[in-house]
Every structure is written in C-alpha cells, then in structure tokens.
Design an enzyme around this catalytic site. Structure first.
Site, PDB file in Angstrom:
ATOM      1  N   SER A   1       1.765  -0.317   8.029  1.00  0.00           N
ATOM      2  CA  SER A   1       2.845   0.655   8.156  1.00  0.00           C
ATOM      3  C   SER A   1       4.252   0.046   8.101  1.00  0.00           C
ATOM      4  O   SER A   1       5.062   0.277   8.980  1.00  0.00           O
ATOM      5  CB  SER A   1       2.659   1.412   9.477  1.00  0.00           C
ATOM      6  OG  SER A   1       3.524   2.525   9.521  1.00  0.00           O
TER       7      SER A   1
ATOM      8  N   ASN B   1       7.809  -0.790   2.603  1.00  0.00           N
ATOM      9  CA  ASN B   1       7.910  -1.593   1.366  1.00  0.00           C
ATOM     10  C   ASN B   1       9.123  -1.166   0.523  1.00  0.00           C
ATOM     11  O   ASN B   1       9.682  -1.966  -0.210  1.00  0.00           O
ATOM     12  CB  ASN B   1       6.613  -1.618   0.530  1.00  0.00           C
ATOM     13  CG  ASN B   1       5.810  -0.373   0.636  1.00  0.00           C
ATOM     14  OD1 ASN B   1       6.327   0.657   1.057  1.00  0.00           O
ATOM     15  ND2 ASN B   1       4.548  -0.445   0.268  1.00  0.00           N
ATOM     16  N   CYS B   2       9.547   0.090   0.694  1.00  0.00           N
ATOM     17  CA  CYS B   2      10.721   0.562  -0.057  1.00  0.00           C
ATOM     18  C   CYS B   2      11.995  -0.178   0.363  1.00  0.00           C
ATOM     19  O   CYS B   2      12.979  -0.204  -0.371  1.00  0.00           O
ATOM     20  CB  CYS B   2      10.913   2.067   0.150  1.00  0.00           C
ATOM     21  SG  CYS B   2       9.436   3.002  -0.227  1.00  0.00           S
TER      22      CYS B   2
ATOM     23  N   THR C   1     -12.754  12.323  -3.780  1.00  0.00           N
ATOM     24  CA  THR C   1     -13.187  11.672  -5.022  1.00  0.00           C
ATOM     25  C   THR C   1     -14.468  12.349  -5.498  1.00  0.00           C
ATOM     26  O   THR C   1     -14.903  13.344  -4.912  1.00  0.00           O
ATOM     27  CB  THR C   1     -13.465  10.177  -4.761  1.00  0.00           C
ATOM     28  OG1 THR C   1     -14.566  10.099  -3.854  1.00  0.00           O
ATOM     29  CG2 THR C   1     -12.255   9.472  -4.164  1.00  0.00           C
TER      30      THR C   1
ATOM     31  N   ILE D   1     -15.729  10.521   0.380  1.00  0.00           N
ATOM     32  CA  ILE D   1     -14.638   9.556   0.157  1.00  0.00           C
ATOM     33  C   ILE D   1     -13.398  10.273  -0.370  1.00  0.00           C
ATOM     34  O   ILE D   1     -13.419  10.896  -1.434  1.00  0.00           O
ATOM     35  CB  ILE D   1     -15.060   8.446  -0.846  1.00  0.00           C
ATOM     36  CG1 ILE D   1     -16.353   7.771  -0.381  1.00  0.00           C
ATOM     37  CG2 ILE D   1     -13.933   7.435  -1.013  1.00  0.00           C
ATOM     38  CD1 ILE D   1     -16.875   6.686  -1.317  1.00  0.00           C
TER      39      ILE D   1
ATOM     40  N   ALA E   1      -9.302   9.855  -1.511  1.00  0.00           N
ATOM     41  CA  ALA E   1      -8.404   8.804  -2.007  1.00  0.00           C
ATOM     42  C   ALA E   1      -6.998   9.385  -2.122  1.00  0.00           C
ATOM     43  O   ALA E   1      -6.822  10.564  -2.457  1.00  0.00           O
ATOM     44  CB  ALA E   1      -8.880   8.260  -3.341  1.00  0.00           C
TER      45      ALA E   1
HETATM   46  P1  FAD Z   1       0.540   0.906  -0.178  1.00  0.00           P
HETATM   47  O1  FAD Z   1       1.581   1.410   0.725  1.00  0.00           O
HETATM   48  O2  FAD Z   1       0.909  -0.124  -1.182  1.00  0.00           O
HETATM   49  O3  FAD Z   1      -0.649   0.347   0.718  1.00  0.00           O
HETATM   50  C1  FAD Z   1      -1.811  -0.136   0.146  1.00  0.00           C
HETATM   51  C2  FAD Z   1      -2.394  -1.216   1.063  1.00  0.00           C
HETATM   52  O4  FAD Z   1      -3.774  -1.356   0.783  1.00  0.00           O
HETATM   53  C3  FAD Z   1      -1.764  -2.579   0.818  1.00  0.00           C
HETATM   54  O5  FAD Z   1      -1.121  -3.046   1.983  1.00  0.00           O
HETATM   55  C4  FAD Z   1      -2.950  -3.465   0.431  1.00  0.00           C
HETATM   56  O6  FAD Z   1      -2.873  -4.750   1.024  1.00  0.00           O
HETATM   57  C5  FAD Z   1      -4.123  -2.700   0.996  1.00  0.00           C
HETATM   58  N1  FAD Z   1      -5.375  -2.960   0.266  1.00  0.00           N
HETATM   59  C6  FAD Z   1      -5.582  -2.883  -1.071  1.00  0.00           C
HETATM   60  N2  FAD Z   1      -6.854  -3.190  -1.359  1.00  0.00           N
HETATM   61  C7  FAD Z   1      -7.466  -3.455  -0.179  1.00  0.00           C
HETATM   62  C8  FAD Z   1      -8.777  -3.855   0.178  1.00  0.00           C
HETATM   63  N3  FAD Z   1      -9.726  -4.023  -0.738  1.00  0.00           N
HETATM   64  N4  FAD Z   1      -9.058  -4.059   1.490  1.00  0.00           N
HETATM   65  C9  FAD Z   1      -8.103  -3.881   2.434  1.00  0.00           C
HETATM   66  N5  FAD Z   1      -6.850  -3.521   2.158  1.00  0.00           N
HETATM   67  C10 FAD Z   1      -6.537  -3.312   0.863  1.00  0.00           C
HETATM   68  N6  FAD Z   1       8.530   4.514  -3.493  1.00  0.00           N
HETATM   69  C11 FAD Z   1       9.484   5.457  -3.333  1.00  0.00           C
HETATM   70  O7  FAD Z   1       9.173   6.655  -3.373  1.00  0.00           O
HETATM   71  N7  FAD Z   1      10.796   5.106  -3.149  1.00  0.00           N
HETATM   72  C12 FAD Z   1      11.187   3.811  -3.090  1.00  0.00           C
HETATM   73  O8  FAD Z   1      12.376   3.513  -2.892  1.00  0.00           O
HETATM   74  C13 FAD Z   1      10.214   2.804  -3.270  1.00  0.00           C
HETATM   75  N8  FAD Z   1      10.558   1.492  -3.253  1.00  0.00           N
HETATM   76  C14 FAD Z   1       9.580   0.541  -3.360  1.00  0.00           C
HETATM   77  C15 FAD Z   1       9.950  -0.806  -3.318  1.00  0.00           C
HETATM   78  C16 FAD Z   1       8.985  -1.785  -3.421  1.00  0.00           C
HETATM   79  C17 FAD Z   1       9.391  -3.225  -3.378  1.00  0.00           C
HETATM   80  C18 FAD Z   1       7.613  -1.424  -3.553  1.00  0.00           C
HETATM   81  C19 FAD Z   1       6.554  -2.487  -3.654  1.00  0.00           C
HETATM   82  C20 FAD Z   1       7.242  -0.093  -3.624  1.00  0.00           C
HETATM   83  C21 FAD Z   1       8.214   0.895  -3.519  1.00  0.00           C
HETATM   84  N9  FAD Z   1       7.890   2.264  -3.582  1.00  0.00           N
HETATM   85  C22 FAD Z   1       8.858   3.208  -3.449  1.00  0.00           C
HETATM   86  C23 FAD Z   1       6.497   2.692  -3.797  1.00  0.00           C
HETATM   87  C24 FAD Z   1       5.821   3.040  -2.476  1.00  0.00           C
HETATM   88  O9  FAD Z   1       5.963   1.979  -1.591  1.00  0.00           O
HETATM   89  C25 FAD Z   1       4.363   3.348  -2.738  1.00  0.00           C
HETATM   90  O10 FAD Z   1       4.302   4.468  -3.566  1.00  0.00           O
HETATM   91  C26 FAD Z   1       3.571   3.626  -1.479  1.00  0.00           C
HETATM   92  O11 FAD Z   1       3.639   2.557  -0.581  1.00  0.00           O
HETATM   93  C27 FAD Z   1       2.112   3.912  -1.831  1.00  0.00           C
HETATM   94  O12 FAD Z   1       1.351   4.061  -0.690  1.00  0.00           O
HETATM   95  P2  FAD Z   1      -0.170   3.640  -0.696  1.00  0.00           P
HETATM   96  O13 FAD Z   1      -0.705   3.900   0.669  1.00  0.00           O
HETATM   97  O14 FAD Z   1      -0.850   4.250  -1.851  1.00  0.00           O
HETATM   98  O15 FAD Z   1      -0.155   2.071  -0.990  1.00  0.00           O
END
Ligand code: FAD
Length: 547
Positions: free
Chosen positions: A40, A43-44, A274, A279, A281
């Site tokens: 949590s 990353n943005c 999915t 599951i 996603a």
């Molecule tokens: P994430 O938040 O990326 O989380 C996925 C997590 O799953 C990761 O921590 C990874 O380690 C974990 N994981 C993957 N595979 C496995 C596994 N096999 N086992 C255990 N853990 C695993 N979006 C915006 O809308 N505005 C912004 O300004 C913006 N800026 C960004 C800046 C940066 C530098 C980055 C990298 C992204 C940015 N984004 C932004 C995009 C936004 O952060 C993502 O869209 C969002 O975090 C997606 O959420 P998520 O839960 O899908 O993935």
C-alpha cells in the site's frame, strides 16, 4: 469454518480490496502475499520522491504492514512471491524470498492484483550498463536517488515519453541535470493526438530539455555511458531511465489456464471474476471494457485499480456489483503545464473504424479581466449524428484537470455534447467564466451538429489545394504582425459587413481568427449573405500546432 480470501499483490488494488473486505466482514480470513518489501505505498508519488519534491520517504507509505495488521486484522506476507496457482486444489505455491522456503496456501477466494511490469526489451549492452534504471517501486526509487546522490550525474537520458518518463524527466531537470528524452513515436503521451502533444513539445524544448522524437534506443555502449539510437545518433548519459511502457503481469494467470484477452490482460466478467469464478482479478493485470466504445482495452491507472478493489470486496460479500468499464481519465504534469484526457483519441477511433467529429477551442482558464488567466487548448471528439462524447483532451497551465473531470462525469452520466451547454458550473472571475470552457465545447459542438457552423479541420486545410479559394483572416491588422496564414487576405470582423463586395460568391472562403470566435461570427455573416464559407477549426492558435 471461516471463509479464506487470499490476495496476490498488496499495493493499489490488493490493499484496497483487503481494507474494504474487512470493513464489510469481521469474520473472513484475509491474507495478502506481496513479492516486494512494501504494501500500500504511493507508486504515483515515486517520480516526485526522486525529484525531491516529496522529501519524506515515509510519506509514500500509505499503510505499513504493522499498521494494516493492527487496524484491519489482515495477515500480510511481504517478500513472498506466489509461484503458481493450482486451481483444481484451490491452492497456491509460495516462495518466502527471505528464507527461500517454498510452501502451499489454500484459498476459498483468490484475488489477483499483480499489476503491470515495466517493458524491458533485450537491448544490446543493457546487461553491462551500470547506470540504467527502471521505476516501478520504492526500491527502484531508492536506487535512482542513491545513484543521483552518490554519483552526481550531470546528464540524464529518459527513454520513453509516457506519463512516468515525463514525470521523471521533470524531476531530474528540477535536480539540475541536463535532460534528454528519447521517444520512439513522433510524439510524447500517446493518449493525446499529435496536435495536442505538439503544444507540450514546444514547452519541453523551451525548458531546455533535448526532445528526440521518432527515434529509439538500439544499443548501450561503454557500460551505459553511450546510447546508440536507431538513427545512428550517439548520446552521452550519466544516468538513464528506461520507461517505455508497461504490460500486464499476467504469467501466473496464464500458467493457471485463466482466459487472457486480446490485449494480453486477464479476462474478467462485469463482476471482475476471471474464467474461474473463485478467482477475481483487478487493476493493471486485467483487460477492461472501454466505458465509451465497449471495446477491450488496457488502462493501467491507479483510480480504476482502487475502485475495482472495492467492487471485488463488495462482490465477495455478496453485493453483486458490476464494474461498468474504464473511461481512462488521466492527468499529468508536464513541467509547468498540465495535460489531461479522457476516452478515445482520434488514433484509437480510426483503428476501431468508428466515425467521429472533432472541434478545438482555446478558452481562457478564467475571466480575462481578472489577472492570471491562461489559455487552455481543448479538443472534443464526438459522434456527429447523436452527440455522444468519445473523448476529450486538454493542455494548459491552469484549470485543465477540472475541465477534464467535468467531461469525465458527463460521459459517465451518459450526457451528449448538447447537454454540455446546460451544465451549471461554479463561476467567479478568478475561477472561470460565466460560460465555462466546458459549456463552450458544448456550444461549438452543437453548432457543428446543427449545421449553424461548418468547419474545416486544420490538417485538412493544410493539405488542401488552395488555387481557387479565399483564405480570410478577420483579425485586426495589428494581430497579423505576429503571424498569419500564408496567402490570406485581411478584413477585420468589424469591417466585414461593409466590405462584402470585396469577396467572391463563387469561391469557397476559409475564414479564421486567433481562436475561432470571431471567425464563427464572420461565418454567420457570410453564410447569411449567400457566400460559400467554412471556419478553420481552432483558429490560428491551433493552426500553429499543426505546422
Ligand atoms: P500495483 O499497485 O503495481 O501492485 C501490484 C503488486 O503485485 C506489486 O507490488 C507486485 O510486487 C505484486 N506482485 C506481482 N506479482 C506477484 C506475485 N507473483 N506474488 C506476489 N506479489 C506479486 N496511475 C495513475 O492513475 N496516476 C499516476 O499519477 C500514476 N503514476 C505512476 C507512477 C509510477 C512510477 C508508477 C510505477 C505507476 C503509476 N501509476 C499511476 C499507475 C498505478 O500505480 C497503477 O495503475 C496501480 O498501482 C495498479 O494497481 P495494481 O494493484 O494493479 O498493481
């Protein structure tokens, strides 16, 4: 027996699911497995942390493992990678990355929120490059920051002109580095159309950044100090950030035999399940439905990921909530400018063979008599038959995000461009005009739909054979000193009614002014006097973005 929900990935989507789930159900067992060290986190905010705009590293940690455990009673396992999903036995194979121990974990419901991974093509020499970084998580940001602080790089190259590339280029420039951006396409920020991106190109160059378009990295030489581009050009770099896009981290799902969509994202139904109903996603790993066209697409954005997490938690608790699709509302700071967009751009609509109309306007961010108003360059894309909004883009210094947010809300509410005319939006001189730029988009688009205004788009006008036409500039002569369209004649709007006899009735007249307002008035005068006339969409200000 308690129901057991296991979540893969503990950042945007995963953490959001877990927190909502606990708020709804005190009895469910919740476990998060996260490969990285943190859950949590923001990353943005990472590009701004690298740039020292966000000074405190801790402020990126929205929630810590201990904090989340204490508040929500969730078992969180960081530095644990899920290696395999065994759907038949509803179990996971997991590796503890601290001890290398491998173990199994059962689930009743699994939520996959594994995000998207940065694309890292096998570029020649990359394995020996010591100064090349990507930016996905906090350890990546730490590495870049540490490199900047210990090696004191003077020259930085950012490969890729997407959101993250632009934000990081901005941050490195702010830290005093000499910055080059290399982008393979002929424009940055692909969500925009070219004429909108051109406004930003100019601004980026004005900031002293070397912007190299339509070129890409071919090879790293001298341990990454020399970059060889496809054009043959070589550039020096002390620090290179590779930021050429992301792709869904969908291998686990693929290997488990879950359906994958044509975009490479995991396929889900409207309840975010999915092809295996146990599951779910969410987030960057899934293929979403474009809210406007209904077509499958990828929209790796934080807003949708967080909202999908909440919906999945609701559905696990039996609420049967549908995810309606993603509009793709986005905003990015481009040095001192802002670029925001929603929906589909022209490139996407053309690819999908959807016919559309566009208009461009350049309203002030607020009433011009109140100090500090700046121009917003706006584009609206819509269906000329029924006024359905397909997309919008805006670039400017102030008030850009607000207008795009209003348009996003209008799309979600099923409004047409005609409805935009009637929106009652907050107005006082420091903030807007009595007719807000969003109302203005509605007026112009409705005029075009009704036939009260016929336009020619700048690109069409530029490619037009101009031997037998009149190009009429209705600006004041003093304005022409700053520039005008070659071959145009000048009759200021206020003189037009008295000088109609200077214009031919048998030739098409293309009329323009600076912004499109005076040319619209001129169009109405000429049309009602029997002339063949079209107004140049967006006026001279937009015309300059096409040449
Ligand atoms: P994430 O938040 O990326 O989380 C996925 C997590 O799953 C990761 O921590 C990874 O380690 C974990 N994981 C993957 N595979 C496995 C596994 N096999 N086992 C255990 N853990 C695993 N979006 C915006 O809308 N505005 C912004 O300004 C913006 N800026 C960004 C800046 C940066 C530098 C980055 C990298 C992204 C940015 N984004 C932004 C995009 C936004 O952060 C993502 O869209 C969002 O975090 C997606 O959420 P998520 O839960 O899908 O993935």
């Amino acid at each position: 027996m308690k129901k057991k929900v296991v979540i893969i990935g503990g950042v945007a989507g995963g953490a959001s699911t877990a927190a909502r789930l606990r708020r709804l159900d005190e009895n469910v067992e919740i476990k998060i497995f996260e490969r990285g060290k943190y859950i949590s986190y923001a990353n943005c905010g990472l590009p701004y942390y690298v740039g020292n705009v966000i000074k405190e590293r801790d402020s990126l940690l929205v929630q810590t493992t201990q904090g989340m455990k204490k508040r929500f009673n969730i078992d969180i396992y960081t530095l644990h990678e899920v290696l395999k999903i065994d759907r038949a036995n509803k179990s996971l194979l997991i590796k503890n990355l601290k001890t290398n121990e491998i173990f199994q974990e059962n689930y009743d419901i699994l939520v996959l929120s594994s995000g998207a991974e940065p694309i890292k093509p096998p570029i020649k020499g990359i394995d020996y490059a010591e100064n090349v970084f990507i930016l996905r998580d906090i350890p990546d940001a730490d590495k870049i920051k540490n490199f900047v602080e210990t090696k004191n790089p003077k020259k930085a190259v950012v490969i890729g002109g997407g959101f993250i590339g632009i934000e990081i280029a901005d941050s490195l420039l702010a830290r005093g580095m000499n910055v080059t951006i290399v982008e393979k396409a002929d424009q940055i920020l692909v969500q925009l159309d070219k004429e909108m991106a051109n406004i930003l190109h100019k601004n980026i160059k004005d900031k002293g950044v070397d912007l190299i378009l339509a070129d890409s990295i071919e090879e790293f030489k001298n341990n990454g100090k020399t970059l060889v581009l496809s054009s043959g050009k070589q550039i020096y770099s002390d620090l290179t950030i590779l930021s050429i896009g992301v792709k869904p981290e969908s291998n686990l799902a693929k290997e488990a035999g879950l359906d994958i969509g044509i975009t490479g994202g995991v396929k889900v139904n409207e309840y975010l399940q999915t092809s295996d109903e146990s599951i779910y996603a969410i987030g960057d790993v899934i293929e979403v439905k474009d809210f406007i066209t209904g077509l499958p697409t990828l929209k790796p954005l934080a807003g949708p990921a967080n909202k999908q997490g909440r919906i999945v938690a609701n559905n696990i608790c039996g609420k049967n909530e549908k995810y309606l699709g993603t509009i793709g509302t986005s905003v990015v700071k481009v040095f001192d400018m802002t670029a925001a967009s929603i929906g589909n751009n022209e490139k996407i609509l053309k690819k999908s063979s959807i016919s559309y109309e566009t208009i461009h306007i350049t309203p002030p961010s607020h009433a011009t008599y109140y100090p500090g108003a700046t121009t917003i360059f706006m584009k609206l894309i819509f269906d000329k038959n029924n006024g359905k909004i397909y997309g919008a883009q805006a670039v400017g210094y102030d008030g850009v995000d607000k207008r795009i947010d209003v348009l996003s809300t209008a799309i979600m509410g099923g409004m047409t461009v005609m409805d935009l005319q009637y929106l009652e939006l907050a107005y006082a001189p420091p903030f807007s005009s009595a007719k807000d730029p969003v109302n203005m988009l509605g007026y112009v688009a409705t005029n075009v739909i009704n036939g009260d205004l016929e336009i020619i788009h700048c690109d069409e006008f530029i490619n037009l054979k101009k031997d037998n036409v009149v190009i009429l500039d209705v600006c004041e002569p003093i304005e022409r000193e700053k520039g005008y369209i070659d071959g145009s004649i000048n009759i200021p709007l206020n003189d037009l009614r008295n000088r109609l006899d200077e214009l031919p009735k048998d030739k098409m007249i293309y009329v323009y002014c600076q912004q499109g307002l005076r040319s619209y008035i001129a169009y109405r005068i000429l049309k009602q006097n029997g002339f063949k006339v079209k107004s140049i969409d967006g006026g001279y200000r937009f015309y300059l973005n096409y040449i």
